[in-house]
Scaffold this active site. Structure first.
Site, PDB file in Angstrom:
ATOM      1  N   GLU A  57      20.436  33.903  32.731  1.00 59.88           N
ATOM      2  CA  GLU A  57      20.902  32.598  32.250  1.00 59.88           C
ATOM      3  C   GLU A  57      19.923  31.477  32.579  1.00 59.88           C
ATOM      4  O   GLU A  57      19.938  30.431  31.934  1.00 59.88           O
ATOM      5  CB  GLU A  57      22.299  32.310  32.801  1.00 59.88           C
ATOM      6  CG  GLU A  57      23.326  33.296  32.261  1.00 59.88           C
ATOM      7  CD  GLU A  57      24.754  32.898  32.553  1.00 59.88           C
ATOM      8  OE1 GLU A  57      24.969  31.870  33.227  1.00 59.88           O
ATOM      9  OE2 GLU A  57      25.668  33.623  32.100  1.00 59.88           O
ATOM     10  N   CYS A  65      26.353  45.757  31.906  1.00 59.15           N
ATOM     11  CA  CYS A  65      26.677  44.332  31.805  1.00 59.15           C
ATOM     12  C   CYS A  65      26.009  43.829  30.543  1.00 59.15           C
ATOM     13  O   CYS A  65      24.845  44.174  30.279  1.00 59.15           O
ATOM     14  CB  CYS A  65      26.179  43.559  33.029  1.00 59.15           C
ATOM     15  SG  CYS A  65      26.416  41.765  32.903  1.00 59.15           S
ATOM     16  N   ASP A  75      34.068  37.433  25.627  1.00 59.78           N
ATOM     17  CA  ASP A  75      33.363  37.735  26.863  1.00 59.78           C
ATOM     18  C   ASP A  75      33.688  36.644  27.872  1.00 59.78           C
ATOM     19  O   ASP A  75      34.205  35.579  27.521  1.00 59.78           O
ATOM     20  CB  ASP A  75      31.847  37.790  26.608  1.00 59.78           C
ATOM     21  CG  ASP A  75      31.045  38.121  27.858  1.00 59.78           C
ATOM     22  OD1 ASP A  75      31.410  39.087  28.560  1.00 59.78           O
ATOM     23  OD2 ASP A  75      30.086  37.410  28.163  1.00 59.78           O
ATOM     24  N   SER A  76      33.341  36.892  29.127  1.00 61.79           N
ATOM     25  CA  SER A  76      33.530  35.878  30.158  1.00 61.79           C
ATOM     26  C   SER A  76      32.616  34.680  29.957  1.00 61.79           C
ATOM     27  O   SER A  76      32.831  33.627  30.548  1.00 61.79           O
ATOM     28  CB  SER A  76      33.278  36.485  31.540  1.00 61.79           C
ATOM     29  OG  SER A  76      31.965  37.005  31.614  1.00 61.79           O
ATOM     30  N   HIS A  93      24.743  41.127  29.734  1.00 61.31           N
ATOM     31  CA  HIS A  93      23.526  40.334  29.920  1.00 61.31           C
ATOM     32  C   HIS A  93      22.276  41.203  29.987  1.00 61.31           C
ATOM     33  O   HIS A  93      21.180  40.760  29.643  1.00 61.31           O
ATOM     34  CB  HIS A  93      23.593  39.538  31.235  1.00 61.31           C
ATOM     35  CG  HIS A  93      24.416  38.292  31.183  1.00 61.31           C
ATOM     36  ND1 HIS A  93      25.778  38.301  31.132  1.00 61.31           N
ATOM     37  CD2 HIS A  93      24.054  36.976  31.196  1.00 61.31           C
ATOM     38  CE1 HIS A  93      26.230  37.061  31.116  1.00 61.31           C
ATOM     39  NE2 HIS A  93      25.203  36.238  31.151  1.00 61.31           N
ATOM     40  N   GLY A 147      33.173  38.998  37.152  1.00 57.60           N
ATOM     41  CA  GLY A 147      32.815  40.109  38.032  1.00 57.60           C
ATOM     42  C   GLY A 147      33.252  39.960  39.471  1.00 57.60           C
ATOM     43  O   GLY A 147      33.329  40.948  40.203  1.00 57.60           O
ATOM     44  N   CYS A 193      32.842  42.569  27.356  1.00 52.73           N
ATOM     45  CA  CYS A 193      32.652  42.257  28.785  1.00 52.73           C
ATOM     46  C   CYS A 193      33.000  43.517  29.547  1.00 52.73           C
ATOM     47  O   CYS A 193      34.098  44.069  29.379  1.00 52.73           O
ATOM     48  CB  CYS A 193      33.565  41.105  29.190  1.00 52.73           C
ATOM     49  SG  CYS A 193      33.679  40.795  30.962  1.00 52.73           S
ATOM     50  N   ASN A 194      32.074  44.013  30.352  1.00 54.59           N
ATOM     51  CA  ASN A 194      32.332  45.243  31.084  1.00 54.59           C
ATOM     52  C   ASN A 194      33.472  45.101  32.078  1.00 54.59           C
ATOM     53  O   ASN A 194      34.303  46.001  32.217  1.00 54.59           O
ATOM     54  CB  ASN A 194      31.057  45.686  31.796  1.00 54.59           C
ATOM     55  CG  ASN A 194      30.067  46.359  30.874  1.00 54.59           C
ATOM     56  OD1 ASN A 194      30.050  47.572  30.735  1.00 54.59           O
ATOM     57  ND2 ASN A 194      29.246  45.562  30.212  1.00 54.59           N
ATOM     58  N   THR A 195      33.538  43.971  32.782  1.00 55.73           N
ATOM     59  CA  THR A 195      34.604  43.769  33.768  1.00 55.73           C
ATOM     60  C   THR A 195      35.962  43.742  33.092  1.00 55.73           C
ATOM     61  O   THR A 195      36.909  44.408  33.530  1.00 55.73           O
ATOM     62  CB  THR A 195      34.376  42.470  34.552  1.00 55.73           C
ATOM     63  OG1 THR A 195      33.099  42.516  35.191  1.00 55.73           O
ATOM     64  CG2 THR A 195      35.455  42.277  35.601  1.00 55.73           C
TER      65      THR A 195
END
Length: 291
Positions: A159, A191, A17-18, A193, A50, A80-82
């Site tokens: 976060e 996302c 993931d990012s 998160h 993103g 990661c969706n992006t």
């Protein structure tokens, strides 16, 4: 990288993931497939993805895939969706191991869940503007109406630990108002998160809207993929084994990552190792960057 590498069921799954959001996907894999080993990489030095271009996200993703392949993984999950929207189409045909992202599983479940064919998608600006969820949904349900809403403040609120806070509630109501005006009955949390504030999103969406968690659906799809390739682990790693069942790597801020990860995953993340991801530059034969 060789396309005919030998794979076996006892090799680990690579997840990346990012940053830290993909831990929700790793958590679902741990819950649903407790016998599997996992190697997780969070690109904490270059988060967020993103707001970055398709070319940049694809370049970063290729570097991470090379690192994971060096760890002898049997499959890779782009958590990661992006990166799933931008990089998966190029990485999937290049990679010598099975690769899945988080968008297709979420789209499939949204289609099976909707009653009126009106589906909302929330995510980063890049994920929403890519139109990838819309594309996958309409491949299955051509008549579907898909409405996207970028929610850039959700990630920093998560976060910061503001999962149950009046500020987060207010932001959620504002973001979802336009989608509710479209009479959606299904909402994809696009996302990784967002499952951490599922209750907040659910309150803002209301009881009439079904929430889709792609992290959960991705773990379900991963299990199917591993079974299809005869790669599902057969036994839990032995206690006292020299290799931990779960290994975590980051490109920066290992201490902060470990602290946040332990608040999400209750399996005891003893360490997170920082690596130099820039070492994994393009190689002939596996996804050399196109310039």
């Amino acid at each position: 990288m060789e396309k005919d590498r030998k794979l076996n069921a006892e090799m680990p799954i690579g997840v990346f993931d990012s940053g830290i959001g993909g831990l929700t996907v790793a958590r679902e894999i741990m819950r649903q497939m407790p016998k599997e080993k996992i190697v997780y990489f969070g690109d904490t030095a270059r988060v967020p993805y993103g707001s970055k271009s398709r070319e940049t996200v694809t370049r970063y993703s290729r570097q991470i895939v090379r690192f994971l392949l060096e760890q002898n993984v049997k499959a890779i999950v782009i958590a990661c969706n992006t990166a799933s929207a931008y990089a998966l189409p190029e990485i999937e045909p290049e990679c010598p191991v099975p690769v899945i992202g988080v968008i297709r599983p979420g789209a499939k479940t949204a289609v099976s869940s909707t009653r009126n064919g009106r589906i909302g998608v929330i995510g980063t600006k890049a994920t929403v503007l890519s139109g990838t969820y819309t594309e996958y949904i309409r491949q299955i349900m051509p008549e579907a109406k898909v409405f996207g809403q970028p929610c850039p403040l959700f990630v920093p609120l998560v976060e910061e630990g503001l999962w149950e806070d009046p500020v987060t509630d207010e932001i959620a109501r504002r973001y979802l108002a336009s989608l509710l005006d479209q009479e959606i009955d299904t909402l994809i949390m696009g996302c990784t998160h967002y499952p951490l504030i599922r209750k907040t999103i659910g309150r803002a969406a209301g009881e009439g809207v079904t929430l889709i968690n792609p992290a959960y659906e991705t773990a379900v799809e991963l299990r199917r993929l591993l079974e299809e390739h005869s790669l599902l682990a057969g036994e839990r790693p032995a206690l006292g084994s020299s290799e931990p069942q779960y290994r975590f790597y980051v490109s920066d801020m290992a201490g902060q990552f470990r602290q946040f990860a332990n608040s999400i995953i209750k399996y005891g993340i003893l360490s997170a190792e920082k690596i130099d991801i820039y070492k994994y530059s393009p190689e002939p034969g596996f996804g050399a960057d196109k310039r």
